[in-house]
Each structure stands twice: as structure tokens, then as C-alpha cells.
Design a protein around this motif. Structure first.
Motif, PDB file in Angstrom:
ATOM      1  N   MET A  34      49.899  30.529  60.662  1.00  0.00           N
ATOM      2  CA  MET A  34      48.838  29.852  59.909  1.00  0.00           C
ATOM      3  C   MET A  34      49.054  29.832  58.401  1.00  0.00           C
ATOM      4  SD  MET A  34      45.685  32.392  60.625  1.00  0.00           S
ATOM      5  CE  MET A  34      45.565  34.035  59.998  1.00  0.00           C
TER       6      MET A  34
ATOM      7  N   LEU B 209      44.648  34.605  47.994  1.00  0.00           N
ATOM      8  CA  LEU B 209      44.954  33.414  48.787  1.00  0.00           C
ATOM      9  C   LEU B 209      43.673  32.916  49.455  1.00  0.00           C
ATOM     10  CD1 LEU B 209      48.093  34.845  50.592  1.00  0.00           C
ATOM     11  CD2 LEU B 209      48.112  33.021  48.905  1.00  0.00           C
ATOM     12  N   PRO B 210      43.617  31.640  49.780  1.00  0.00           N
ATOM     13  CA  PRO B 210      42.470  31.198  50.577  1.00  0.00           C
ATOM     14  C   PRO B 210      42.587  31.769  51.985  1.00  0.00           C
ATOM     15  CG  PRO B 210      43.994  29.379  50.229  1.00  0.00           C
ATOM     16  CD  PRO B 210      44.530  30.551  49.471  1.00  0.00           C
ATOM     17  N   GLY B 211      41.490  32.107  52.593  1.00  0.00           N
ATOM     18  CA  GLY B 211      41.521  32.605  53.972  1.00  0.00           C
ATOM     19  C   GLY B 211      41.064  31.517  54.932  1.00  0.00           C
TER      20      GLY B 211
ATOM     21  N   TRP C 181      50.899  39.527  46.262  1.00  0.00           N
ATOM     22  CA  TRP C 181      49.567  39.685  46.871  1.00  0.00           C
ATOM     23  C   TRP C 181      48.947  41.028  46.520  1.00  0.00           C
ATOM     24  CZ3 TRP C 181      51.914  38.269  52.282  1.00  0.00           C
ATOM     25  CH2 TRP C 181      52.242  36.900  52.289  1.00  0.00           C
TER      26      TRP C 181
ATOM     27  N   TYR D  83      50.476  31.100  54.463  1.00  0.00           N
ATOM     28  CA  TYR D  83      50.188  32.251  53.605  1.00  0.00           C
ATOM     29  C   TYR D  83      48.706  32.217  53.233  1.00  0.00           C
ATOM     30  CZ  TYR D  83      55.241  32.740  53.226  1.00  0.00           C
ATOM     31  OH  TYR D  83      56.567  32.917  53.508  1.00  0.00           O
ATOM     32  N   VAL D  84      47.901  32.878  54.039  1.00  0.00           N
ATOM     33  CA  VAL D  84      46.456  32.893  53.809  1.00  0.00           C
ATOM     34  C   VAL D  84      46.017  34.340  53.567  1.00  0.00           C
ATOM     35  CG1 VAL D  84      45.838  30.781  55.057  1.00  0.00           C
ATOM     36  CG2 VAL D  84      46.127  32.906  56.322  1.00  0.00           C
ATOM     37  N   ASP D  85      44.763  34.470  53.170  1.00  0.00           N
ATOM     38  CA  ASP D  85      44.262  35.797  52.806  1.00  0.00           C
ATOM     39  C   ASP D  85      44.411  36.804  53.954  1.00  0.00           C
ATOM     40  OD1 ASP D  85      43.017  37.484  50.868  1.00  0.00           O
ATOM     41  OD2 ASP D  85      41.234  37.454  52.131  1.00  0.00           O
ATOM     42  N   GLU D  86      44.241  36.341  55.192  1.00  0.00           N
ATOM     43  CA  GLU D  86      44.354  37.251  56.340  1.00  0.00           C
ATOM     44  C   GLU D  86      45.761  37.873  56.374  1.00  0.00           C
ATOM     45  OE1 GLU D  86      42.981  34.307  56.294  1.00  0.00           O
ATOM     46  OE2 GLU D  86      41.037  34.416  57.312  1.00  0.00           O
TER      47      GLU D  86
END
Ligand code: SF4
Ligand code: SF4
Lengths: 356, 257
Positions: free
Chosen positions: A176, B184-186, A219, A178-181
Motif C-alpha cells: 500500500m 506520511l499520510p495514512g 520517518w 509508503y504510508v503512515d502505517e
């Protein structure tokens, strides 16, 4: 909603078509839509309002191994995986990702790994280095993890492995983007590594090593220890005489440079040193080192097995054009993909096991 | 904490164009958020606390709606976009005026954060002008902000070291670039962002007279703009490393006496 930067990459293609000949997915599916530049083009059309980002478009974005072969070869410095990852973020956020992908994400949520099973533990105490096994080796190629640990023990290295080893984020990032999760998973692992106080982390899977070395710091998930690939570490032990070379096997083998060693780390010598020390006579496949053709990745094998089987066959055909009897790898993901369809009379050799 | 962050979309390097009146052309340019504003935004997101809110405020073309919506996915609660041709060509005074009115209309805020300067104009004047207009204390060029009792403890790099300053709230603080790295956006954030809209504000909605905006509300005019190639420094030049390195070493040795 892909970023301006990703869009820039999607739009600056010169239509030279070089990537058409090297994308392993395009080579195996023969679909024009599977050229890296076609993926860029459809995202550019979506941005201009002439196409809609729907399920079919999302499916196309998942028909990519993120192997970086196109990045390596594109004369304009165009990086398809950059926008492909962002398009996957869009697909997941809009419930447009293929069902098989959503299933893997549910597995991660339930068990912390894409396989939806409890991850076997390799936990042990040690004082010299921390070994990060990773979920593919732990769940699918445990023998490779056991062999690496045994090899280190034989070399007099006291290796620690974390209890309940957290994920690295590499799998999630391929599913999915590079997202916050993903960043949260990175922070959990970085904190666990830092808490050990050890100065070196030996990472078995180069896909995990890539995300740790290239993304974590941005991050806020700095790892205080030095992160080294297991191949580099073992090759250094060989050079230091801590691992004894084996007698000649009178067998020809060709090393497979996995996607990350080949195009992130440009690390080619260590696996060849390992192969020679394991007693193989080395031959080379035509597509080697930075140009090595991907044999698939564990995450794509999990959501798109049929295409990955074709991709792995593509790599086997490269081997069949040589005199080698064996394809040699030190990467659990490559081992997993290549063992799905081994041609008659050939074998896949895990170099850690071969060195014990 | 209820935090407002002023952000500016600046032309990315390589797409900068100027019109006949020496105004930056933003319509055709590839825009990106000013780098130090991203530090301010992350500082706001980390400071707001579970009950807090983060509002972003910007002035610019309507095409900024989409990049602003992307900020919702990173945790922003509300986005205000001052957009109208009347805002164009504003100098720092007219900009601070427009921002001040928006703050008064949409506040009160416990804290106002900005980037320390925008990379297009490089003046760094708007944060302090805004603070003056709102009669709030102001700290510029901060690198870390920590809650401390009823106010904030602010670390600020200065030539000789660092200053630790206490400021009561509300206050205006500008952040240095690369001090906070924007999250980052989630996926959950992206889903939430779909249901959210950017609030577009015109001069009429803000209740500002167009005369006080943009070029006509500005106290300064750019009357001339030149580009100058600094030229090559004089001195010996060589393509050969084996000659170049000893030559540099001898210059360093000489300088050190
Ligand atoms: S190699 Fe690069 S420039 Fe050439 S067609 Fe592919 S993406 Fe476009
Ligand atoms: S990353 Fe690999 S699989 Fe994906 S488009 Fe590029 S060459 Fe093809």
C-alpha cells in the motif's frame, strides 16, 4: 491524488521503449499495459481527467514486482515504482485494490505478517550481533534462517534474535505504498532494535535491509546500530577465515542477484564469494548484477501467484541457457519464488545451508 | 491545543517564471509546499494533543485545493484557502494583512506556526508581521517546541549556540526547515480526507476591501529584476585529481599558516 513529484515521474517519459524489453512482468504477460511507461501514461491520463482510476487500473498497478529494473535502465531517470507505490495507496484507500491484496492486508492486521499465521520464533540471546530474520524466512523458508544462525555460531559469532520480531514494513510498503502505517511499523522495529544496545544488525532479507537503510531515518525511526546485509556479513567472515571453505563440489552454479542486492545495494561480490566457498564452480547468467532479471517477490507471489510463476520461469530460462545445474541464492524471497517450479534436473541452492 | 499553520505553495526549482510586472507566475508552475512550512505543520500535529485541532491557512490559486486535501490525510482538521485574483502580487505586508483577517475570522488559536521563510521570496517577514498585526509574541527560526506549563519552551539556534525561550500562549512561532519531518499520510487518514472539503475564502467572505489586498494593498513594488552570473573564480584549474588534490591541500596549509 498522487503527489506532484510522482506525477512528474509519470509524465517525463521519452517513449524510448527501453523499459519494454526488461520489465519481467511485461515480458511474461506480453501485455502492453504492463510496460512501466504505460503505467505512467494511464496515471497521467487520470490526472488530466481522461481516464478514471478504477479497479482495472488498480489491478494494473499491482502487476509490478517493484523490482526497479525499469529505474535502473531508464535514461530519463524516470522511477515507475515511485508512482506505482502511490497509486497502490490510492487503490487501498479507495477500496479498489484486488481482493487478494486486501486479504494480505487483513492478515497483517490480524497476525502482523502477510501469511496470516503465527510467525515461528527464532528468538535467542546473543551478545555480538542482532540477526533480523524477517517474515518470509520465518514463515516460508525457515531452513535458510536456521542455517544462517548455525553458520554464525560456527564462526564464533554470538547472535541475538528478537522475541516476537516486529515486521520491517517492507511488505506493507509494497502492498500500500509508503504510508503512515508503514512508518509506525518501522518505528516499532527500530525501537526494539535500539533497545538491544547491539551495534550491528545482520539482516537476512535484503528487502528488509533496503527499507531499514533507505527509509527509516526519514520517518524518525533511526536505527542506532549499523545495518548490514547477511550476505555481506557472511562474506566478511569468510574473508576473515572464520568460516572454512568447502571442498569443490564439481558442480556448476549461477548466482541470482536478487532485486535489492542488484539495484539498491549494488552488492554482487559477497554471494559469489559465498558460492565459491560452498564449492561451486561459478558460471554467470546473461542478465546479471544490476541487469539481473527478477524471479519475483514473496509479496507478489502471495497476491498474484500465477504471474510470479511465469516470472520465475523466465529466470529459470536464463539459467537453462547456461551450463549450470543450480541457481544459487541467499535471499529467502528469491528462494521461495524459484522453488515454485524447478525444471527437471536443476536445483535451487540456499547458500547459507551450503556453507554449513 | 488549537493550532493554525500558515503554509505557502512555492514554485519548485526549474519551474520559476516571472511576468512583466516582476510577479512570480504560480498558475502554470509546478508548486510544492515550502519546506520550512512542512516542519511547522509536523510541529503542529505533534503538539496539538488528542483533543486539539490543526488548521492550515494558505493564499494562492484554486488548484491548491487538491494539495490541501492531501494534508487532511496527514492529520489536518481544517484547511482555509484564500483565493481570488485580488490576492495576487501581495508583498509581505498585504499577505500578513490578509492572513490576519482570516485568523480573526476563524480563530481564536492557541498557537500560530509558520515556516521561517518561503524559498521564493526569502524575506522571512510574514511571521513577525502577522504577530505584530495580531499583537502576539513572536519567536522566529525555532527548531523545537515543547509544552511547558501554560506556555511553550522554544529552542532556537543562534550563531553562538542555542537559545531556550519561554513564550506564553497564544503566540506566533516560525520553524526552521528540516526540524520536524512531516508524517506520511495514512490509509485511514486518506479515507477520512475524502469526506472533507477545503474552505475557499474570497475577499468578500473575509470582509476585506480589495484595495488592501494584492498588489494594490502592498507597500513595496519590485521595480527591477536582474539575473547575474557570478562568474568563475580566478585561480588555477585542473582536470587531474593527482594534481588537484595536492594543490588544494597546499592552499589549505597556507591558509592555516
Ligand atoms: S525507459 Fe524511461 S523514457 Fe524510455 S520508455 Fe521507459 S520509462 Fe519512458
Ligand atoms: S519495477 Fe520491475 S516489474 Fe515494476 S514496472 Fe519496473 S521493471 Fe516492471
Amino acid at each position: 491524488m498522487i503527489s506532484q513529484n510522482a506525477l512528474h515521474h509519470a509524465e517525463k517519459c521519452r517513449f524510448c521503449f527501453m523499459c519494454r524489453h526488461l520489465c519481467p512482468i511485461q515480458l511474461q504477460t506480453g501485455k502492453e499495459i504492463n510496460t512501466p511507461r504505460a503505467k505512467g501514461l494511464i496515471l497521467s491520463m487520470e490526472n488530466k481527467g481522461t481516464a478514471k482510476f478504477d479497479r482495472d487500473m488498480a489491478q494494473t498497478m499491482y502487476e509490478c514486482l517493484i523490482c526497479d529494473a525499469c529505474v535502473n535502465d531508464c535514461a530519463t531517470g524516470y522511477q515507475p515504482p515511485l508512482f506505482i507505490r502511490e497509486a497502490r495507496t490510492e487503490a487501498v484507500a479507495n477500496d479498489l485494490a484486488p481482493e487478494s491484496v486486501m486479504k494480505l492486508l487483513e492478515n497483517v492486521e490480524a497476525t502482523g505478517n502477510i501469511y496470516g499465521a503465527e510467525k515461528p520464533s527464532f528468538a535467542r540471546e546473543g551478545k555480538d550481533v542482532l540477526v533480523y530474520v524477517g517474515e518470509v524466512a520465518a514463515c516460508k523458508v525457515p531452513k535458510m534462517a536456521e542455517s544462517l544462525l548455525k553458520l554464525l555460531e560456527q564462526a564464533g559469532v554470538s547472535a541475538k534474535v528478537l522475541e516476537n520480531e516486529p515486521g520491517s514494513g517492507a511488505m506493507l510498503a509494497d502492498l500500500m505504498g509508503y504510508v503512515d502505517e508503514v512508518a509506525q511499523e518501522a518505528k516499532t522495529l527500530a525501537n526494539a532494535i535500539n533497545a538491544t544496545g547491539l551495534k550491528t544488525v545482520v539482516v537476512l532479507d535484503s528487502y528488509d535491509a533496503e527499507i531499514m537503510k533507505q527509509r527509516y531515518a526519514a520517518w524518525g525511526a533511526e536505527i542506532h546500530a549499523q545495518v548490514v546485509t547477511a550476505t555481506q556479513y557472511v562474506s566478511d567472515l569468510l574473508k576473515a577465515g572464520k568460516i572454512a571453505p568447502k571442498a569443490s563440489l564439481a558442480k556448476k552454479g549461477a548466482c541470482h542477484d536478487d532485486d535489492r542486492l542488484a539495484r539498491t545495494f549494488y552488492e554482487f561480490e559477497p554471494i559469489r564469494e559465498m558460492a565459491k566457498a560452498a564449492g561451486f564452480e561459478l558460471v554467470e547468467m546473461f542478465n546479471k548484477e544490476r541487469l539481473a532479471k527478477s524471479c519475483g517477490s514473496a509479496v507478489t507471489l502471495a497476491y498474484m501467484p500465477n504471474i510470479v510463476l511465469k516470472v520465475a520461469s523466465g529466470r529459470w530460462s536464463d539459467l537453462l541457457r547456461t551450463e549450470a545445474q543450480a541457481i544459487l541464492t541467499a535471499n529467502p524471497q528469491s528462494y521461495l519464488c524459484l522453488t515454485q517450479n524447478v525444471p527437471e534436473g536443476k536445483e535451487v541452492v540456499d547458500l547459507y545451508s551450503a556453507l554449513i | 491545543m488549537n493550532v493554525l499553520v500558515c503554509v505557502k505553495a512555492v514554485p519548485s526549482t526549474g519551474s520559476v517564471q516571472v511576468d512583466g510586472a516582476f510577479r512570480l507566475q504560480r498558475d502554470g508552475a509546478k508548486l510544492e509546499w515550502n519546506v520550512s512550512d512542512l516542519s511547522a505543520l509536523e510541529a503542529a500535529l505533534s503538539l496539538k494533543g488528542p483533543e486539539g485541532r490543526v488548521t492550515v491557512l494558505t493564499m494562492g490559486p484554486k488548484k491548491l485545493e487538491e494539495p490541501l486535501r492531501e494534508l487532511f490525510a496527514r492529520g489536518v482538521d481544517e484547511a482555509l484557502l484564500l483565493t481570488d485574483p485580488a490576492f495576487a502580487g501581495a508583498d509581505t505586508f498585504a499577505t500578513a494583512n490578509a492572513l490576519e483577517t482570516a485568523v480573526k475570522n476563524h480563530g481564536p488559536f492557541d498557537l500560530i506556526l509558520c515556516g521561517r521563510r518561503a524559498i521564493d521570496g526569502e524575506t522571512g517577514q510574514v511571521p513577525s508581521m502577522l504577530a505584530a498585526a495580531l499583537a502576539l509574541p513572536c519567536i522566529t527560526g525555532a527548531e523545537r517546541i515543547t509544552p511547558e506549563g501554560s506556555g511553550l519552551l522554544v529552542r532556537r539556534p543562534v550563531e553562538e549556540g542555542v537559545q531556550m525561550l519561554f513564550v506564553p500562549m497564544p503566540a506566533v512561532i516560525s520553524l526552521c526547515e528540516y526540524t520536524y519531518s512531516l508524517r506520511l499520510p495514512g490509509i485511514m487518514g486518506l479515507r477520512r480526507a475524502k469526506g472533507k472539503a477545503v474552505t475557499l475564502l474570497s475577499p468578500a467572505e473575509l470582509g476585506i476591501d480589495k484595495e488592501n489586498l494584492g498588489l494594490s494593498g502592498s507597500l513595496t513594488r519590485v521595480i527591477q529584476m536582474d539575473s547575474k552570473f557570478p562568474g568563475l573564480r580566478k585561480g588555477p584549474k585542473t582536470d587531474s585529481l593527482s594534481q588537484g588534490i595536492p594543490a588544494i591541500l597546499s592552499v589549505i596549509k597556507e591558509a592555516k599558516g
